[in-house]
Design a protein around this motif. Sequence first.
Motif, PDB file in Angstrom:
ATOM      1  N   LEU A 126       0.822  -1.206   0.000  1.00  0.00           N
ATOM      2  CA  LEU A 126       0.000   0.000   0.000  1.00  0.00           C
ATOM      3  C   LEU A 126       0.857   1.258   0.000  1.00  0.00           C
ATOM      4  O   LEU A 126       0.553   2.237  -0.691  1.00  0.00           O
ATOM      5  N   ASN A 127       1.916   1.243   0.763  1.00  0.00           N
ATOM      6  CA  ASN A 127       2.821   2.395   0.792  1.00  0.00           C
ATOM      7  C   ASN A 127       3.448   2.633  -0.582  1.00  0.00           C
ATOM      8  O   ASN A 127       3.695   3.776  -0.977  1.00  0.00           O
ATOM      9  N   THR A 130       0.031   3.661  -3.323  1.00  0.00           N
ATOM     10  CA  THR A 130      -0.776   4.865  -3.183  1.00  0.00           C
ATOM     11  C   THR A 130      -0.002   6.084  -3.695  1.00  0.00           C
ATOM     12  O   THR A 130       1.224   6.085  -3.734  1.00  0.00           O
ATOM     13  N   LYS A 136       5.632   6.799   3.932  1.00  0.00           N
ATOM     14  CA  LYS A 136       4.261   6.457   4.296  1.00  0.00           C
ATOM     15  C   LYS A 136       4.231   5.357   5.341  1.00  0.00           C
ATOM     16  O   LYS A 136       5.193   4.605   5.518  1.00  0.00           O
ATOM     17  N   SER A 138       1.017   2.496   6.956  1.00  0.00           N
ATOM     18  CA  SER A 138      -0.340   1.981   6.799  1.00  0.00           C
ATOM     19  C   SER A 138      -0.794   1.293   8.072  1.00  0.00           C
ATOM     20  O   SER A 138       0.025   0.795   8.859  1.00  0.00           O
ATOM     21  N   GLU A 275     -10.984   6.303  -0.977  1.00  0.00           N
ATOM     22  CA  GLU A 275     -10.895   5.504  -2.212  1.00  0.00           C
ATOM     23  C   GLU A 275     -11.424   4.086  -1.986  1.00  0.00           C
ATOM     24  O   GLU A 275     -10.996   3.136  -2.633  1.00  0.00           O
ATOM     25  N   GLY A 279     -10.738   2.681  -5.488  1.00  0.00           N
ATOM     26  CA  GLY A 279      -9.375   2.171  -5.435  1.00  0.00           C
ATOM     27  C   GLY A 279      -9.167   0.849  -6.143  1.00  0.00           C
ATOM     28  O   GLY A 279     -10.116   0.151  -6.516  1.00  0.00           O
ATOM     29  N   PHE A 287      -5.325   4.086  -8.339  1.00  0.00           N
ATOM     30  CA  PHE A 287      -6.194   4.899  -7.492  1.00  0.00           C
ATOM     31  C   PHE A 287      -6.715   6.087  -8.284  1.00  0.00           C
ATOM     32  O   PHE A 287      -5.995   6.665  -9.111  1.00  0.00           O
ATOM     33  N   SER A 289      -7.281   9.077  -7.409  1.00  0.00           N
ATOM     34  CA  SER A 289      -6.579  10.333  -7.141  1.00  0.00           C
ATOM     35  C   SER A 289      -5.538  10.639  -8.214  1.00  0.00           C
ATOM     36  O   SER A 289      -5.303  11.806  -8.556  1.00  0.00           O
ATOM     37  N   VAL A 299      -5.078   8.086   2.534  1.00  0.00           N
ATOM     38  CA  VAL A 299      -5.920   7.372   1.577  1.00  0.00           C
ATOM     39  C   VAL A 299      -6.609   6.233   2.312  1.00  0.00           C
ATOM     40  O   VAL A 299      -5.958   5.431   2.994  1.00  0.00           O
ATOM     41  N   THR A 301      -8.803   2.803   1.962  1.00  0.00           N
ATOM     42  CA  THR A 301      -9.102   1.752   0.986  1.00  0.00           C
ATOM     43  C   THR A 301      -9.860   0.609   1.651  1.00  0.00           C
ATOM     44  O   THR A 301      -9.772   0.397   2.860  1.00  0.00           O
ATOM     45  N   THR A 315      -3.701   4.585   4.665  1.00  0.00           N
ATOM     46  CA  THR A 315      -2.308   4.759   4.271  1.00  0.00           C
ATOM     47  C   THR A 315      -2.037   6.245   4.146  1.00  0.00           C
ATOM     48  O   THR A 315      -2.863   6.976   3.583  1.00  0.00           O
TER      49      THR A 315
END
Length: 458
Positions: A126-127, A130, A136, A138, A275, A279, A287, A289, A299, A301, A315
């Motif tokens: 995820l890091n 996104t 980041k 999560s 998202e 997502g 995503f 975005s 974000v 998800t 995240t």
Amino acid sequence: MTLIDSAATVGTTAVPVGGPSLPQQRTLVTAIPGPKSQELLARKAQAVSASVGSTIPVFTVAAGGGVLVDVDGNSLIDLGSGIAVTGVGNSAPRVVAAVAAQLEQFTHTCFTVAPYDSYVEVAEALNRLTPGDHAKRSALFNSGAEAVENAVKIARHYTGKQAVVVFDHAYHGRTNLTMALTAKNQPYKNGFGPFAPEVYRVPTSYPLRDGGLSGAEAAKLSITQIEKQIGAGNLAAVMIEPIQGEGGFIVPAEGFLPAIVDWCRANDVVFIADEVQTGFARTGTMFASEQFGIVPDLVVTAKGIAGGLPLSAVTGRAEIMDAPQIGGLGGTYGGNPLACAAALATIETYEEDGLVERAAEIGAIVREVFGAAQATDARIAEVRGLGAMMAIELVDAATGEPDASLTGRVAAATHAAGVIVLTCGTYGNVIRFLPPLAISDALLREGLQVVLDSLAAN
């Protein structure tokens, strides 16, 4: 042509095996619902709260690719994906294998008691995936609503402020806080208050219904209301779905979201992109975005993250995600090992099977089919969306007003013909298309034609 290639036996009943092995065809052997589904509906009425509804009155025994098979042997085209959950297709091979392997190892320890590597691997993915190249972190949870609540908690803790801004037509969940964040009263909020405080709603960009405002003009209205009625000094976060889901698949005008993000950055307000529905390849990028050129601070998800198993996540920027005290985030089932195994296999499927690109192809087909229909049918006010998150808004041809009755009739006729579609919209007049990204062109076009035939008959 036989309905199933292989079957398992439950009692004396042959049950089709799900996944891609299911024949990708629409087959009706009974009316919808069939007799076995009717029997189960009667049992449901006696056992399940009447408040728990169902979109289509059939009971599922198998699903895969772009079809769902019911207990009566009907094979229906699936244009809903369990509300954008099974983007990789039901019982996708990598997901099945990963979950089966994890099931033999262990089913639960609680990550906050005895952690395991798959949780960390999902967070790392995820890091990486996104938007933004900043550091980041999560945290994993169970449902979209739970992740939304935790995003608000995190933003409040980080900023030391309490107020949260959301937008007209928003949908963020069914818990007490997320009902406060959600705009639509019926059926989500009616009779369930009082709701959580310090939640404020401002106008959004709805190009079909806001007088044709540009993105910049719509953002100015929103920002003015925030500044005059709430004040940046009191505001912890602004939360928005990049494309509003339950509100009607509303795509904001160009420039709207970047202007909101810029204002948040200038005023030390956390920008949260919900998202949950947009997502994981759904809109033609990983995503949504990304399509608007924005980098959210947080974000949220869920849905398409784990191929049908319950999992969600927040995240975001490391300094924001690390702000709460140790133990401030967590939960008994959050990041369950089975769901984490499914998520890793699901993400691999999106990336290895070209499903981001496939979403764009699906969107082009939907736009082609309904764009042509719109030219001759004034009841189709707009065809909108991105990638495989598409919708048509239906109106009264004479007045241009939302026509929820027509929408309901079209959906019911489509279901009776063996195609699963979902409705949405604040006014109840939008039919949304969320097919599995594994669906074939032929099956997709057949399903869309059924919708067109149902519209023509109404």
